[in-house]
Enzyme design. Structure first.
Site, PDB file in Angstrom:
ATOM      1  N   GLU A   1      -6.024  11.513  -0.156  1.00  0.00           N
ATOM      2  CA  GLU A   1      -6.494  10.585   0.875  1.00  0.00           C
ATOM      3  C   GLU A   1      -6.596  11.251   2.235  1.00  0.00           C
ATOM      4  O   GLU A   1      -5.973  12.295   2.481  1.00  0.00           O
ATOM      5  CB  GLU A   1      -5.556   9.373   0.941  1.00  0.00           C
ATOM      6  CG  GLU A   1      -5.931   8.295   1.940  1.00  0.00           C
ATOM      7  CD  GLU A   1      -7.306   7.670   1.715  1.00  0.00           C
ATOM      8  OE1 GLU A   1      -8.320   8.381   1.837  1.00  0.00           O
ATOM      9  OE2 GLU A   1      -7.353   6.454   1.447  1.00  0.00           O
TER      10      GLU A   1
ATOM     11  N   HIS B   1      -6.482   3.768  -6.460  1.00  0.00           N
ATOM     12  CA  HIS B   1      -5.161   3.541  -7.051  1.00  0.00           C
ATOM     13  C   HIS B   1      -4.726   2.084  -6.881  1.00  0.00           C
ATOM     14  O   HIS B   1      -5.233   1.362  -6.016  1.00  0.00           O
ATOM     15  CB  HIS B   1      -4.129   4.462  -6.395  1.00  0.00           C
ATOM     16  CG  HIS B   1      -3.997   4.221  -4.921  1.00  0.00           C
ATOM     17  ND1 HIS B   1      -3.265   3.179  -4.394  1.00  0.00           N
ATOM     18  CD2 HIS B   1      -4.526   4.881  -3.862  1.00  0.00           C
ATOM     19  CE1 HIS B   1      -3.341   3.206  -3.083  1.00  0.00           C
ATOM     20  NE2 HIS B   1      -4.118   4.232  -2.730  1.00  0.00           N
TER      21      HIS B   1
END
Length: 192
Positions: free
Chosen positions: A82, A8
């Site tokens: 994550e 990202h």
């Protein structure tokens, strides 16, 4: 089948070196610009799908790329979230983060757990998209730095360093196995 693993774009927590993990932190303006730059790098190629982690920083990066490439944003895979840094999320680490919980990081998610989740997601993406798109499918997968790093390390059998925001990390499914082609936009032989 090729997957382009994209970290990202930048968030304010990235900028301040804060551990984000599973905290749902949005992109900042730099992160949005990085997502546009990633889309420009991907534009010359044909993409079958774009999928991501469900966390907003990954979804927004994926949406920006999808919009710019003119393809529909696909599924969110919870396995791509994550690494969970638990009680350390939001803090700045001054030491190397261990692979396993220890006295300083008592409740972080173990490295093997992160890598196993990531591999499960890759297999799910492969098994879902191969019947739809065939062996020549190209899929963008937007997720997070640590999970990408752990996945690539497991696939190539050596430690992979930092994964840059919005950098391309290419893997290929061929002859019944994953092969790493690029890390941080560099061919694997030259990648750090």
């Amino acid at each position: 089948m090729r997957l382009e693993l994209i970290r990202h774009g930048q968030t304010d927590w990235n900028l301040n070196d804060q551990l984000q993990g599973s905290s749902d932190i949005p992109l900042n303006e730099t992160g949005r610009e990085q997502a546009h730059q990633a889309a420009q790098l991907l534009a010359p190629y044909r993409w079958s799908a774009i999928v991501s982690s469900p966390l907003m920083r990954a979804r927004e990066t994926a949406q920006i790329i999808a919009d710019q490439l003119g393809i529909e944003l696909g599924a969110a895979y919870p396995e791509l979230i994550e690494r969970d840094y638990a009680s350390r999320e939001g803090t700045v680490s001054t030491t190397r983060i261990p692979d396993e919980p220890d006295a300083e990081y008592p409740d972080i998610e173990p490295r093997d757990s992160v890598a196993a989740r990531g591999m499960a997601a890759l297999e799910d993406i492969r098994d879902t998209r191969l019947p739809l798109d065939g062996d020549d499918a190209n899929i963008v997968v937007v997720c997070h730095g640590t999970i990408i790093r752990f996945l690539l390390s497991a696939l190539i059998g050596r430690e992979v360093g930092h994964i840059d925001n919005a950098a391309a990390n290419t893997i290929e499914w061929a002859d019944g196995q994953w092969r790493v082609l690029t890390i941080n936009n560099e061919p694997v032989a030259e990648a750090a």
